[in-house]
Scaffold this active site. Sequence first.
Site, mmCIF file in Angstrom:
data_model
loop_
_atom_site.group_PDB
_atom_site.id
_atom_site.type_symbol
_atom_site.label_atom_id
_atom_site.label_comp_id
_atom_site.label_asym_id
_atom_site.label_seq_id
_atom_site.Cartn_x
_atom_site.Cartn_y
_atom_site.Cartn_z
ATOM 1 N N CYS A 2 0.797 -1.158 -0.076
ATOM 2 C CA CYS A 2 -0.103 0.168 0.105
ATOM 3 C C CYS A 2 1.368 1.335 -0.272
ATOM 4 O O CYS A 2 1.897 0.858 0.662
ATOM 5 C CB CYS A 2 -0.836 -0.026 1.324
ATOM 6 S SG CYS A 2 -1.683 -1.167 1.982
ATOM 7 N N ARG A 27 3.931 0.593 -6.412
ATOM 8 C CA ARG A 27 3.913 -0.651 -5.235
ATOM 9 C C ARG A 27 2.887 -1.672 -5.632
ATOM 10 O O ARG A 27 2.989 -2.907 -5.091
ATOM 11 C CB ARG A 27 4.065 0.184 -4.006
ATOM 12 C CG ARG A 27 5.021 1.247 -3.948
ATOM 13 C CD ARG A 27 4.662 1.901 -2.565
ATOM 14 N NE ARG A 27 5.231 1.314 -1.186
ATOM 15 C CZ ARG A 27 5.376 1.257 -0.653
ATOM 16 N NH1 ARG A 27 6.978 1.505 -1.032
ATOM 17 N NH2 ARG A 27 5.638 0.500 0.214
ATOM 18 N N TRP A 74 -3.737 -1.887 -0.904
ATOM 19 C CA TRP A 74 -3.137 -3.464 -1.737
ATOM 20 C C TRP A 74 -4.032 -4.302 -0.413
ATOM 21 O O TRP A 74 -4.023 -5.008 0.333
ATOM 22 C CB TRP A 74 -1.826 -3.770 -1.764
ATOM 23 C CG TRP A 74 -1.501 -4.866 -2.561
ATOM 24 C CD1 TRP A 74 -1.866 -5.001 -3.983
ATOM 25 C CD2 TRP A 74 -1.475 -6.480 -1.718
ATOM 26 N NE1 TRP A 74 -1.069 -6.426 -4.556
ATOM 27 C CE2 TRP A 74 -0.931 -7.372 -2.915
ATOM 28 C CE3 TRP A 74 -0.985 -6.865 -0.544
ATOM 29 C CZ2 TRP A 74 -0.759 -8.375 -2.816
ATOM 30 C CZ3 TRP A 74 -1.046 -8.157 -0.868
ATOM 31 C CH2 TRP A 74 -0.663 -8.890 -1.866
ATOM 32 N N ASN A 100 -0.879 1.423 6.425
ATOM 33 C CA ASN A 100 0.077 0.503 5.425
ATOM 34 C C ASN A 100 0.413 -0.609 6.927
ATOM 35 O O ASN A 100 0.582 -0.220 8.219
ATOM 36 C CB ASN A 100 1.174 0.998 5.760
ATOM 37 C CG ASN A 100 1.046 1.498 3.801
ATOM 38 O OD1 ASN A 100 -0.524 1.847 3.530
ATOM 39 N ND2 ASN A 100 2.245 1.713 3.153
ATOM 40 N N GLY A 101 0.498 -1.935 6.418
ATOM 41 C CA GLY A 101 0.569 -3.073 7.453
ATOM 42 C C GLY A 101 -0.280 -4.001 8.030
ATOM 43 O O GLY A 101 -0.811 -4.265 7.423
ATOM 44 N N GLU A 482 15.663 -17.587 -11.724
ATOM 45 C CA GLU A 482 15.108 -16.114 -12.063
ATOM 46 C C GLU A 482 14.817 -15.831 -13.482
ATOM 47 O O GLU A 482 13.384 -14.846 -13.251
ATOM 48 C CB GLU A 482 16.763 -15.376 -11.859
ATOM 49 C CG GLU A 482 16.462 -13.273 -11.757
ATOM 50 C CD GLU A 482 15.311 -13.316 -10.722
ATOM 51 O OE1 GLU A 482 15.113 -13.679 -9.911
ATOM 52 O OE2 GLU A 482 14.980 -12.183 -11.223
ATOM 53 N N LYS A 486 10.794 -14.235 -13.748
ATOM 54 C CA LYS A 486 10.415 -13.090 -14.563
ATOM 55 C C LYS A 486 9.318 -13.059 -15.394
ATOM 56 O O LYS A 486 8.138 -12.379 -15.519
ATOM 57 C CB LYS A 486 11.646 -12.002 -14.951
ATOM 58 C CG LYS A 486 13.097 -12.332 -14.579
ATOM 59 C CD LYS A 486 12.801 -10.454 -14.088
ATOM 60 C CE LYS A 486 11.750 -9.919 -12.372
ATOM 61 N NZ LYS A 486 13.093 -10.570 -11.554
ATOM 62 N N GLU A 489 6.223 -13.272 -13.805
ATOM 63 C CA GLU A 489 5.161 -12.555 -12.931
ATOM 64 C C GLU A 489 5.408 -11.319 -13.699
ATOM 65 O O GLU A 489 4.035 -10.503 -14.035
ATOM 66 C CB GLU A 489 6.310 -12.257 -11.838
ATOM 67 C CG GLU A 489 7.627 -11.076 -12.038
ATOM 68 C CD GLU A 489 8.725 -10.404 -11.333
ATOM 69 O OE1 GLU A 489 9.435 -10.237 -11.395
ATOM 70 O OE2 GLU A 489 7.808 -10.260 -10.303
ATOM 71 N N HIS A 505 14.643 -37.663 -13.741
ATOM 72 C CA HIS A 505 13.682 -37.807 -12.723
ATOM 73 C C HIS A 505 12.603 -37.756 -12.575
ATOM 74 O O HIS A 505 11.847 -37.292 -11.514
ATOM 75 C CB HIS A 505 14.755 -37.351 -11.532
ATOM 76 C CG HIS A 505 16.316 -37.832 -11.626
ATOM 77 N ND1 HIS A 505 16.472 -39.576 -11.699
ATOM 78 C CD2 HIS A 505 17.141 -37.280 -12.012
ATOM 79 C CE1 HIS A 505 17.484 -39.616 -11.456
ATOM 80 N NE2 HIS A 505 18.588 -37.721 -12.214
ATOM 81 N N LYS A 602 5.999 -3.883 -4.925
ATOM 82 C CA LYS A 602 7.286 -3.806 -5.049
ATOM 83 C C LYS A 602 7.757 -3.961 -3.919
ATOM 84 O O LYS A 602 9.059 -4.453 -3.504
ATOM 85 C CB LYS A 602 7.575 -2.194 -5.316
ATOM 86 C CG LYS A 602 8.794 -1.809 -5.838
ATOM 87 C CD LYS A 602 9.593 -2.753 -6.908
ATOM 88 C CE LYS A 602 11.207 -2.613 -6.749
ATOM 89 N NZ LYS A 602 11.764 -3.633 -7.618
HETATM 90 C C1 AGP Z 1 11.138 -9.630 -8.222
HETATM 91 O O1 AGP Z 1 11.036 -8.924 -9.371
HETATM 92 C C2 AGP Z 1 10.271 -8.860 -7.084
HETATM 93 N N1 AGP Z 1 9.831 -7.561 -7.101
HETATM 94 C C3 AGP Z 1 10.384 -9.650 -5.394
HETATM 95 O O2 AGP Z 1 10.835 -11.734 -5.912
HETATM 96 C C4 AGP Z 1 11.465 -9.472 -4.537
HETATM 97 O O3 AGP Z 1 12.578 -9.980 -5.605
HETATM 98 C C5 AGP Z 1 11.415 -9.970 -3.035
HETATM 99 O O4 AGP Z 1 9.873 -9.251 -2.910
HETATM 100 C C6 AGP Z 1 11.968 -9.341 -2.237
HETATM 101 O O5 AGP Z 1 12.381 -7.875 -1.906
HETATM 102 P P1 AGP Z 1 13.543 -7.299 -1.793
HETATM 103 O O6 AGP Z 1 14.427 -7.712 -2.396
HETATM 104 O O7 AGP Z 1 12.956 -5.693 -1.603
HETATM 105 O O8 AGP Z 1 13.195 -7.796 -0.609
#
Ligand code: AGP
Length: 607
Positions: A2, A27, A74, A100-101, A482, A486, A489, A505, A602
């Site tokens: 949020c 975010r 969010w 937030n939280g 990774e 990518k 997501e 396997h 984010k």
């Molecule tokens: C990756 O593209 C994501 N945005 C996510 O996996 C991110 O790396 C993860 O949430 C960790 O975030 P941070 O590096 O801010 O701790």
Amino acid sequence: MCGITGFTGKGTALPVLMQGLEKLEYRGYDSAGVTLADDQGLRTFKAKGRLSELRSIVENRELHQHTGIGHTRWATHGVPNNLNAHPHTNSTNTISLVHNGIIENYVSLKQMLENNGYVFQSETDSEAVVHLIDYYYRRFQDMETAFKRAVRDLEGSYGLCVISTYAPDTVFVARKESPMILGISDEGTYCASDAPALLEYTRKLMTLNDGDIAVLKPEHIALFDAKGNEKKEEWMEFPYDLQSAQKGGYDTFMEKEIHEQPQTIRETMRGRIEGKSIVLPELDPILGRILRADHVLWIACGTAYHACVYGQMVLNRLVPINSAAIPASEFRYGNYYVDKNTLCIFVSQSGETADTLAAIKRAKSSGAATIAVANVLGSSLTRIADATVYTCAGLEIAVASTKAYTAQLTLIYLLAQKLAEIMGYSTREHDEIITYLNELDRLTQETIDIAKPVIREYASMLKNEHDVYFIGRQLDYVSAMEGALKLKEISYIHADAYYAGELKHGPIALIQDQTVVIAFATQPEVASKTISNIKETVARGAKIILITDQNTPAEGFTYVIRIPEIRPDLACIISAVIFQFLAYYAASERGCDIDKPRNLAKSVTVE
Ligand code: AGP
């Protein structure tokens, strides 16, 4: 997650709040709202969906109040709708709050408040807080006292901003385990959950410390610690300008950030290689503890966790002590052995990820030495760790991490070399390592130049796929993991990563005619083995995109990208740009909202 904005000052609050929320859109959110205050009362506007919905409600209205708070939500407790959207107000519409939280004790607070006649409108945990402040206001008849008293009752995590008709020129702010930045200019005072929301108005910023409270007036901010003692403000000049928080000619932030990598890798290396030496003076305070470490744990989430797997593999090649990578969400609850001889390295772009913060607290309470590898200056992680080494990737706005990832790999590589040196293990390859490190930015640019002309065509092969498989051995497996993250997501194509040697396997059962397999074979020691595994998938009809080095024979493969000549243990860094582009163009062909993928945020500041 949020986003929060708050303002009080000479000017009109609404544009400051709305523009701030726009800057926080990256975010992730599913509803938005604002409250404006003056001595006539509070006016709250909310809308489900994008900020444009909220904008269409507030535009063309006479809203000239000088104090206000804004929020993009969010959903965590309760579906995204107008009732659950923030701000939340009390029943007399005299106090308004954004949060937030997660308030962990909201059930017991709600019970107590309902027993005292309070009626709840929403399904959120946050609404309990606004009624709680009202409850204490009725007792103390003073907003500041009521706010501080209510905050004392809260358990969980919060970034809170509150305004009230009882103090119409004031914004009350508190934070615990949720980011909050304060700002000041000649026009007024500001708060936000992240710096880009404020950069248009001021670069004189400060992070509100965990547990602290701020009282924002138009001309000054009063700060208090958790015990209520007044504290001195510590302003800093934010090092990035608004331009770096904008797209700079690219269609999306992700595209811009992929292209920035030669520069961000260079920035991350800057000052860290002197002649033939790697210099990381940030480690000086814990040299003794590094020396005594008998095992090393690398802990993080998501992309940063993949960078940890790289760290584990690189360090394991350099020192004969155990090194393991663990997702923070597992480490915080798992039975991992940690004591005063453990060195725990936490990797995070934001430095605010809830699981990573919980994990570092657990490590510290078990006596471990802790190092943060973080990107955001002064973030929570860096304030907890015994030592911090910063990646210098600059602001990363796109939800999908790109430049932060390669900056993490670069810094982790330097860190692993340095840890080995401190622990007394030298390598005969030191000179070659330094030579290639000095070339890393140029080689990344060269990889971009090699990949770009062909990658769109390769990406179009993925456009209509349901399942794509990424494979590799050893360090190439880091790229496979990774790469798969990518792709899924941002393009929403299902993608999985497998060790190439594990295919037979089980996973090879998934390979059918025309299944796309993206294979990494940049590690000469195991490249021929990987090529054999790839051929096994070809025999079952797979279409291959191969990312390999200059020397591995690749006859019979149509879609091949060869990375420039580099040390194999650095190949992961430059090959990252290839799978980032691949995911980017696949998502773009599918018309996805690349910078703001669905359901993602984010910075994941809740568990
Ligand atoms: C990756 O593209 C994501 N945005 C996510 O996996 C991110 O790396 C993860 O949430 C960790 O975030 P941070 O590096 O801010 O701790």
